[in-house]
Write an enzyme that holds these catalytic residues in place. Sequence first.
Site, mmCIF file in Angstrom:
data_model
loop_
_atom_site.group_PDB
_atom_site.id
_atom_site.type_symbol
_atom_site.label_atom_id
_atom_site.label_comp_id
_atom_site.label_asym_id
_atom_site.label_seq_id
_atom_site.Cartn_x
_atom_site.Cartn_y
_atom_site.Cartn_z
ATOM 1 N N ASP A 226 0.821 -1.204 0.000
ATOM 2 C CA ASP A 226 0.000 0.000 0.000
ATOM 3 C C ASP A 226 0.861 1.263 0.000
ATOM 4 O OD1 ASP A 226 -2.795 1.158 0.587
ATOM 5 O OD2 ASP A 226 -1.615 2.031 2.216
ATOM 6 N N GLU A 298 1.405 -0.480 -5.038
ATOM 7 C CA GLU A 298 0.458 0.584 -5.348
ATOM 8 C C GLU A 298 1.222 1.893 -5.357
ATOM 9 O OE1 GLU A 298 -3.397 3.028 -3.702
ATOM 10 O OE2 GLU A 298 -1.637 2.628 -2.492
HETATM 11 C C1 GLC Z 1 -4.060 3.377 -0.423
HETATM 12 C C2 GLC Z 1 -5.361 2.620 -0.353
HETATM 13 C C3 GLC Z 1 -6.426 3.548 0.128
HETATM 14 C C4 GLC Z 1 -6.056 4.025 1.503
HETATM 15 C C5 GLC Z 1 -4.655 4.661 1.489
HETATM 16 C C6 GLC Z 1 -4.135 4.851 2.871
HETATM 17 O O1 GLC Z 1 -4.099 4.385 -1.355
HETATM 18 O O2 GLC Z 1 -5.660 2.041 -1.595
HETATM 19 O O3 GLC Z 1 -7.681 2.927 0.144
HETATM 20 O O4 GLC Z 1 -6.980 4.957 1.951
HETATM 21 O O5 GLC Z 1 -3.725 3.850 0.837
HETATM 22 O O6 GLC Z 1 -3.760 3.627 3.439
#
Ligand code: GLC
Length: 567
Positions: A226, A298
């Site tokens: 993440d 991500e």
């Molecule tokens: C990422 C997740 C999102 C979350 C953020 C903070 O972007 O996909 O849903 O709010 O991280 O953890």
Amino acid sequence: MPKWAHLGLAVLLSISTTLVGAAEIDWWENASLYQIYPRSFQDSDGDGIGDLKGITSRLSYLKEIGITATWLSPIFTSPMSDFGYDISNFYDIDPIFGTLDDFDALIVEAKSLGVKIILDFVPNHSSDENEWFEKSVNREDGYDDFYMWDDGKLNEETGEREPPSNWVSVFSGPMWTWNEKRQQFFLHQFQVKQPDLNFTNPMVREHMLDVLKFWLDRGVDGFRIDAVPHIYEHRNADGSYPDEPVSGWGSDPNAYDYHDHIYTKDQPATVDLMYEWREFLDNYRAQNGGESRVLLAEAYSSVETLSAYFGNSTHQGTQLPMNFQLMYLSGYSTAEDVVGSIDYWMNTMWKEHQTANWVVGNHDTNRVADRMGAHKVDLLNVIVNALPGASVTYYGEEIGMSNVDVECTGDSCEDRDGERTPMQWTAGKNADFSDGESTWLPLSPEYQRYNVQTERGVSRSSLNIFKGLQALKSSAAFMAFKDDGGFSYEAVTKQVLQIIRTNKISEEYRILVNMGNDIEILDGLASKTYEYVLATAYSTHYPGQKADLSARIILMPYEAVVLRWLA
Ligand code: GLC
Ligand code: MG
């Protein structure tokens, strides 16, 4: 596809491997990945919120539709301020989702079905209710520097402490919040309830490796990492934090886009961290056997940055830095625009590393039906599965789910709820998602039309098109993508995208996608005669029909077809 056709493909595949020595590919390289949002996939206990037992009971569905691996949004203990992205215990399952025993049972079922399980790994921050944070607030031994603490600046005139820098959090508002107890500011790139861990502290990195090991030991196949770009922040040599420059976007200084995040995004140390985690996974595999464990990243970053996260000739990083380029397409995007998006990835990542992945959507983004229009859902599914590499599908996109207007009340208002509504399994009560009285988010008013059971019985439903595409991914032609000339893509007209997949000896596929709302007439596209193997709902053709491409082929508005030529 009849059973014998599969056999035929398997035989061809083995022949082609020996004949042309198709490049070796690891499982993740052309995997069909699927994201489950656990709150919304299947409820097993009637509380209206999805859970692990529910997911376990639905794993055979993933097998049915040809999924290689599924990544689950966070299932760990959490006050749910950001629905699990605020973890208070990295080593346990939240009671809403079940228990560690339920998780072990999920893994057993997944292994018996041959579906891989990937967990969400949220290293950038924890919940402020995590005991690590409490210990850090109290400056307990070893935890003093676990988070990003700073005294801030003293305003000589007012005598008050001000934040150390002008940084603004991703969810807007200051990235620094004063903690009364410790009498210091702490940094949070996201919510106030999500304090950032301090990755310059080796102890933090140790703890995170320990978290990875804990879940690897329980049998997971990898992690989706993440918020990768947000892990490190720049600090001046004198210990101060530099202000970020104004970007020129918008006029609200409290909005994230107002500044250029040159000191809080994609800092150089992040690349080394990717190497560290990959090495850890590779060593784990060397010691414990089994197939490759993978890292998805991500990162809403440039493809050049993603390329760095992937690695280089001496260092390997994350195998699947997620490619969000196709998520930026809109209802107005032409085939030429699609090619532009594909090009950006291919000219960088493919050229350097011969790797690709294509993300359809996720829990932070409107669904395809809303971004591009309901009539384009199948088109995007065709494109991501026809291109070489891995596809990443967000649950429900395979049946054409759309965003739901969720009434927003009170503090818990979430503008991302619309794409997080319950999975639509049948036309029955609560779409068979839950047998409870209500569900945590409302069902789509369209679920009686768009659901798995109904779509199984409609030959050109989104679901059946999706399944047909998955079957193709293991064909000889689709498996030959690392061979020179094994694929190509182009806009043959402004609105028609053509993708070619071939092993150059026994079979070739041509995928034609009409992105526009006009009938397209294509003359002399190729010299051979092909056969239709897939045709979307707007098509006037049917599987088995011949298509002589030396003559003409007509595409209806929003029609996509897969054509096959066999030697
Ligand atoms: C990422 C997740 C999102 C979350 C953020 C903070 O972007 O996909 O849903 O709010 O991280 O953890
Ligand atoms: Mg950070």
